[in-house]
Design a protein around this motif. Structure first.
Motif, PDB file in Angstrom:
ATOM      1  N   THR A  17       6.345 -13.142   3.935  1.00 38.62           N
ATOM      2  CA  THR A  17       6.738 -11.807   4.383  1.00 38.62           C
ATOM      3  C   THR A  17       6.032 -10.712   3.596  1.00 38.62           C
ATOM      4  N   GLY A  18       5.632  -9.637   4.297  1.00 35.71           N
ATOM      5  CA  GLY A  18       5.028  -8.488   3.636  1.00 35.71           C
ATOM      6  C   GLY A  18       6.068  -7.644   2.924  1.00 35.71           C
ATOM      7  N   ALA A  39      -0.669   1.219  -0.101  1.00 37.48           N
ATOM      8  CA  ALA A  39      -1.809   0.343   0.175  1.00 37.48           C
ATOM      9  C   ALA A  39      -1.402  -1.128   0.089  1.00 37.48           C
ATOM     10  N   MET A  40      -0.596  -1.480  -0.921  1.00 36.68           N
ATOM     11  CA  MET A  40      -0.121  -2.857  -1.057  1.00 36.68           C
ATOM     12  C   MET A  40       0.777  -3.249   0.109  1.00 36.68           C
ATOM     13  N   THR A  41       1.624  -2.317   0.540  1.00 36.80           N
ATOM     14  CA  THR A  41       2.534  -2.587   1.662  1.00 36.80           C
ATOM     15  C   THR A  41       1.756  -2.855   2.946  1.00 36.80           C
ATOM     16  N   ILE A  42       0.745  -2.028   3.216  1.00 34.78           N
ATOM     17  CA  ILE A  42      -0.068  -2.213   4.419  1.00 34.78           C
ATOM     18  C   ILE A  42      -0.827  -3.541   4.348  1.00 34.78           C
ATOM     19  N   LEU A  47      -1.447  -9.149   6.308  1.00 33.20           N
ATOM     20  CA  LEU A  47      -1.637 -10.565   6.005  1.00 33.20           C
ATOM     21  C   LEU A  47      -0.486 -11.424   6.525  1.00 33.20           C
ATOM     22  N   MET A  48       0.694 -10.829   6.672  1.00 33.12           N
ATOM     23  CA  MET A  48       1.898 -11.582   7.010  1.00 33.12           C
ATOM     24  C   MET A  48       1.771 -12.434   8.274  1.00 33.12           C
ATOM     25  N   PRO A  49       1.243 -11.918   9.392  1.00 26.16           N
ATOM     26  CA  PRO A  49       1.195 -12.765  10.600  1.00 26.16           C
ATOM     27  C   PRO A  49       0.431 -14.061  10.392  1.00 26.16           C
ATOM     28  N   ASN A 174       9.943  -6.931  -3.192  1.00 24.25           N
ATOM     29  CA  ASN A 174      10.506  -6.254  -2.014  1.00 24.25           C
ATOM     30  C   ASN A 174       9.939  -6.884  -0.747  1.00 24.25           C
ATOM     31  N   ARG A 175      10.762  -7.639  -0.036  1.00 25.48           N
ATOM     32  CA  ARG A 175      10.269  -8.371   1.130  1.00 25.48           C
ATOM     33  C   ARG A 175      10.888  -7.832   2.415  1.00 25.48           C
TER      34      ARG A 175
END
Length: 228
Positions: A17-18, A39-42, A47-49, A174-175
């Protein structure tokens, strides 16, 4: 370690999970860099999918099969669609209007963040009603997962500096587990909802831990013994 197949599947989904979309607001609340957090969140969301698909292929049992057509539909609706809308907004709406709107929204974002987990704890509460020992066990899983993710991110990025390490740690812990459930649904197995309910308290108390850790590390760096 004796975990069931469905629990391993749930943990692998959490691991894929992102970061929460509210991570920049949480970073701001503890004095960390907001743009780096964004930037890390995006990056983790993009990458999550792929990571989630790989994990589901590896850890799924036969009764949990991923509907690829539905999976890609949900990716478009919940991830790529909003990102495209954001890009178009920045392209065609004047920057001054966006900044003014964002400044008003940012004032209430941090107040709304604690309300988010209230909708995710129902299955975890039902687990407690069934067996409080089982509930405590899952809560232990949640705390352990958050600590492992935080420590991993912190150690990898503290080579640059301590604030970067703390930001990477809190971003890793934080997921956005609800987004993962929205995208993959029942393919995540029956243990996913209780597990993400158990994760909510550790996730949303993490900023308090980060604030304490930052003060402790700063105090250590200023002590006479550290300068000798």
């Amino acid at each position: 370690m004796g975990a069931s197949q469905t629990l391993i599947l749930a943990i692998s989904a959490v691991a894929a999970t992102g970061s929460l979309f509210a991570t920049p607001a949480i970073a701001r609340s503890v004095g960390l860099d907001v743009m780096t957090a964004m930037a890390m969140t995006i990056a983790t969301t993009l990458l999550m999918p792929l990571v989630l698909y790989i994990n589901l292929v590896v850890f799924q049992q036969d009764e949990f099969q991923l509907d690829l057509f539905s999976y890609f539909q949900r990716l478009i609706v919940f991830i790529f669609g909003p990102m495209l809308l954001s890009a178009l907004s920045h392209r065609y709406i004047p920057n001054q209007i966006l900044k003014r709107t964002h400044s008003k929204i940012a004032q209430v974002t941090i107040l709304l963040v604690p309300a988010f987990p209230l909708g995710l704890v129902a299955e975890f509460r039902a687990l407690f009603d069934h067996s409080w020992l089982q509930g405590l066990l899952y809560f232990g899983y949640g705390v352990t997962i958050c600590l492992v993710f935080f420590i991993t991110g912190f150690l990898l990025f503290m080579r640059c500096n301590v604030p970067d390490g703390m930001l990477a740690g809190i971003t890793s812990a934080n997921r956005n587990v609800l987004l993962t459930f929205t995208v993959a649904g029942s393919a995540l197995g029956p243990d996913y909802l209780p597990l993400i309910g158990a994760l909510q308290l550790p996730i949303y108390t993490m900023p308090l831990f980060v604030k304490w850790l930052g003060k402790s590390l700063c105090a250590d760096s200023r002590s006479p013994s550290s300068t000798v």
